[in-house]
Design an enzyme around this catalytic site. Structure first.
Site, PDB file in Angstrom:
ATOM      1  N   LYS A 144      45.761 148.916 135.524  1.00  0.00           N
ATOM      2  CA  LYS A 144      45.161 150.187 135.103  1.00  0.00           C
ATOM      3  C   LYS A 144      45.030 150.246 133.585  1.00  0.00           C
ATOM      4  O   LYS A 144      43.974 150.581 133.052  1.00  0.00           O
ATOM      5  CB  LYS A 144      46.041 151.351 135.585  1.00  0.00           C
ATOM      6  CG  LYS A 144      45.670 152.682 134.975  1.00  0.00           C
ATOM      7  CD  LYS A 144      46.566 153.798 135.466  1.00  0.00           C
ATOM      8  CE  LYS A 144      47.796 154.057 134.662  1.00  0.00           C
ATOM      9  NZ  LYS A 144      47.578 154.680 133.346  1.00  0.00           N
ATOM     10  N   ASN A 145      46.122 149.902 132.891  1.00  0.00           N
ATOM     11  CA  ASN A 145      46.115 150.077 131.436  1.00  0.00           C
ATOM     12  C   ASN A 145      45.252 149.057 130.702  1.00  0.00           C
ATOM     13  O   ASN A 145      45.002 149.208 129.511  1.00  0.00           O
ATOM     14  CB  ASN A 145      47.550 150.043 130.888  1.00  0.00           C
ATOM     15  CG  ASN A 145      48.297 151.325 131.221  1.00  0.00           C
ATOM     16  OD1 ASN A 145      47.722 152.255 131.790  1.00  0.00           O
ATOM     17  ND2 ASN A 145      49.574 151.366 130.896  1.00  0.00           N
ATOM     18  N   ARG A 157      53.171 162.872 122.464  1.00  0.00           N
ATOM     19  CA  ARG A 157      52.111 161.868 122.402  1.00  0.00           C
ATOM     20  C   ARG A 157      50.943 162.253 121.483  1.00  0.00           C
ATOM     21  O   ARG A 157      49.821 162.461 121.940  1.00  0.00           O
ATOM     22  CB  ARG A 157      51.607 161.558 123.810  1.00  0.00           C
ATOM     23  CG  ARG A 157      52.706 160.974 124.674  1.00  0.00           C
ATOM     24  CD  ARG A 157      52.234 160.636 126.047  1.00  0.00           C
ATOM     25  NE  ARG A 157      51.644 159.314 126.137  1.00  0.00           N
ATOM     26  CZ  ARG A 157      51.252 158.763 127.274  1.00  0.00           C
ATOM     27  NH1 ARG A 157      51.378 159.422 128.401  1.00  0.00           N
ATOM     28  NH2 ARG A 157      50.723 157.560 127.298  1.00  0.00           N
ATOM     29  N   CYS A 181      52.133 165.783 127.304  1.00  0.00           N
ATOM     30  CA  CYS A 181      52.166 165.473 128.737  1.00  0.00           C
ATOM     31  C   CYS A 181      53.625 165.429 129.138  1.00  0.00           C
ATOM     32  O   CYS A 181      54.499 165.609 128.292  1.00  0.00           O
ATOM     33  CB  CYS A 181      51.457 164.165 129.030  1.00  0.00           C
ATOM     34  SG  CYS A 181      52.363 162.750 128.430  1.00  0.00           S
ATOM     35  N   ARG A 221      47.182 157.918 140.594  1.00  0.00           N
ATOM     36  CA  ARG A 221      46.557 157.595 139.310  1.00  0.00           C
ATOM     37  C   ARG A 221      46.808 156.131 138.945  1.00  0.00           C
ATOM     38  O   ARG A 221      46.053 155.560 138.160  1.00  0.00           O
ATOM     39  CB  ARG A 221      47.144 158.470 138.194  1.00  0.00           C
ATOM     40  CG  ARG A 221      46.765 159.926 138.297  1.00  0.00           C
ATOM     41  CD  ARG A 221      47.273 160.683 137.089  1.00  0.00           C
ATOM     42  NE  ARG A 221      46.995 159.887 135.890  1.00  0.00           N
ATOM     43  CZ  ARG A 221      47.756 159.864 134.796  1.00  0.00           C
ATOM     44  NH1 ARG A 221      48.816 160.595 134.724  1.00  0.00           N
ATOM     45  NH2 ARG A 221      47.423 159.122 133.770  1.00  0.00           N
ATOM     46  N   ASP A 269      57.201 151.674 130.771  1.00  0.00           N
ATOM     47  CA  ASP A 269      56.581 151.955 132.071  1.00  0.00           C
ATOM     48  C   ASP A 269      57.356 151.355 133.254  1.00  0.00           C
ATOM     49  O   ASP A 269      56.989 151.570 134.407  1.00  0.00           O
ATOM     50  CB  ASP A 269      55.136 151.444 132.100  1.00  0.00           C
ATOM     51  CG  ASP A 269      54.198 152.340 131.306  1.00  0.00           C
ATOM     52  OD1 ASP A 269      54.644 153.396 130.834  1.00  0.00           O
ATOM     53  OD2 ASP A 269      53.017 151.971 131.157  1.00  0.00           O
TER      54      ASP A 269
END
Ligand code: UD1
Length: 421
Positions: free
Chosen positions: A22-23, A123, A118, A399, A307
């Site tokens: 994803k990233n 952030r 968030c 997500r 993560d």
């Protein structure tokens, strides 16, 4: 809203194919803005964040075609006719701020909703803005929007980041490939996703060297052609399945990825007593003896990724002794702790340090997913909790994990997706 119901206690055994990261996929999709030609991007994971990215690109006027069955996206860069990433989209995905660099580079103007905070922390995007200002952009922040312009175009510059931010490195890399002259990025993030972005940009004709090290050098070019790229595998997804296998005393092989992407988490799994073996295209983690506790500190790559922190924490509830996890990247990334505690975990938090006492016997409960990786840690814990664990608010999970329950079922888990009114 969907929820997951897990019946704990089934050992996970088998192979699971890892999806595209994803990233890596998000910045690479945004990089398509840089060209007026057609880009083809393969190995795209099927995730909610990818759909949001396509909505952002569509809102900029680009024509996108997602061929779901071949995990491929085609983007026509010739129809770019807007420079605004609206609030409704940025609100659901902070990474939308990555349109800033490409838009300023190609259109000399960009308007992006300010991402705001968030669940895992404040952030800010100050590194992105300060670096772009150094390259000649001017910003006005008003009514929740960042209005940026580079009336004379972006100029290559020497940028030194105060911290190796992943997103800021990506934004500046994308801005600099079309800037006039040379750019040198110091204290750049070294994550594999940055390397993948550089490879994708190079397929468009960009001149980049040093990606994967703290100094990236870019020689600006006048125009880029379309991109042809296959997204690198998701190292976070891979580590999640390895942790899931180990907690159930099973044996899981992740395929489509090699150990170079994840040396730090693999060496920690070895240190805890797991048997790790790998080939050029797979990694296996096998439970062979009771796990030992670990001391983990999250750091920029090649250190241990933030993560993966929540997933390792769930695993360490089963280690023999006290583990200590320090979170140094985000200030509020222990939101999963109260939920893990509801399942029976014994975790104390002092500042940015969590002490996990193991082994404890977990038992099923209703828990709430608070962010993407927190949701994954609840699944890992639920896989061995006695009875049923219900995880609510799993939109976070969708997500970032493609077909997670299907992949887990294939490994032997008992897990159901249910619709909740
Ligand atoms: C990316 C990843 C995210 C991962 C994180 C750290 C994507 C889409 N997301 O997020 O999954 O957890 O890297 O590996 O790739 N910071 C500032 N000012 C800035 C930018 C960052 O102070 O302008 C701070 C952040 O608040 C944070 C630290 O720098 O404390 C690292 O953030 P950063 O690397 O930028 O994370 P993201 O790119 O947002």
């Amino acid at each position: 809203m969907d929820r997951l119901r897990i019946v704990g206690g089934k050992p996970l055994i088998g192979e699971v194919e890892i999806s595209g990261a994803k990233n890596a996929a998000l910045p690479i999709l945004f990089a398509s803005i840089l060209s007026s030609e057609k880009s083809v991007i393969r190995n795209i994971p099927l995730l909610a964040d990818i759909n949001t990215t396509l909505k952002v690109l569509d809102s900029l006027g680009l024509k996108t075609l997602f061929k779901l069955e071949n995990h491929t996206i085609e983007i026509d860069g010739s129809t770019l006719n807007s420079h605004e990433a609206p609030y409704e989209l940025v609100r659901t995905m902070r990474a939308s701020v990555l349109v800033l660099g490409p838009l300023l580079a190609r259109r000399k103007i960009a308007r992006v909703s300010l991402p705001g905070g968030c669940a895992i922390g404040a952030r800010p995007v100050n590194f992105h803005l300060e670096a772009l200002e150094k390259m000649g952009a001017v910003f006005n922040i008003e009514a929740g929007y960042i209005d940026g312009a580079a009336p004379n175009g972006l100029k290559g510059s020497k940028i030194e980041f105060p911290f190796p931010s992943v997103g800021a490195t990506e934004n500046i890399l994308m801005a600099s490939v079309l800037a006039e002259g040379n750019t040198r990025i110091e204290n750049a993030a070294c994550e594999p996703e940055i390397v993948d972005l550089a490879i994708a940009l190079r397929s468009m004709g960009a001149k980049i060297s040093g990606e994967g090290t703290p100094i990236i050098e870019v020689e600006g070019v006048k125009a880029l052609h379309g991109m042809n790229h296959s997204v690198a595998p998701d190292r976070i997804e891979a580590a999640t399945y390895l942790c899931a296998g180990l907690i159930t005393k099973g044996k899981v092989t992740v395929t489509g990825i090699n150990e170079n992407f994840m040396k730090s988490p693999l060496s920690l799994l070895k240190e805890s007593g797991a048997l790790i073996s790998s080939t050029a295209n797979s990694i296996t983690a096998e439970y062979v003896k009771p796990l030992l506790p670990l001391r983990i500190t999250t750091e920029p790559f090649p250190g241990f990724p933030t993560d993966m922190q929540a997933q390792f924490m769930a695993l360490l509830t089963q280690a023999n002794g006290e583990s200590v996890i320090s979170e140094t990247i985000f200030e509020n990334r222990f939101m999963h702790v109260p939920e893990l505690t509801r399942l029976g975990a014994k975790i104390d938090i002092k500042g940015n340090e969590a002490t996990v006492k193991g082994p404890v016997s977990l038992s099923g409960a209703i828990v709430m997913a608070t962010d993407l990786r927190a949701s994954a840690s609840l699944i890992i814990a639920g896989l061995i909790a006695k009875g049923e664990t219900i995880i609510r608010r799993i939109y976070h999970l969708d997500r970032g994990y493609e077909h997670i329950e299907q992949k887990l079922i294939k490994l032997g888990a008992e897990i159901y997706r249910e619709h909740e009114k």
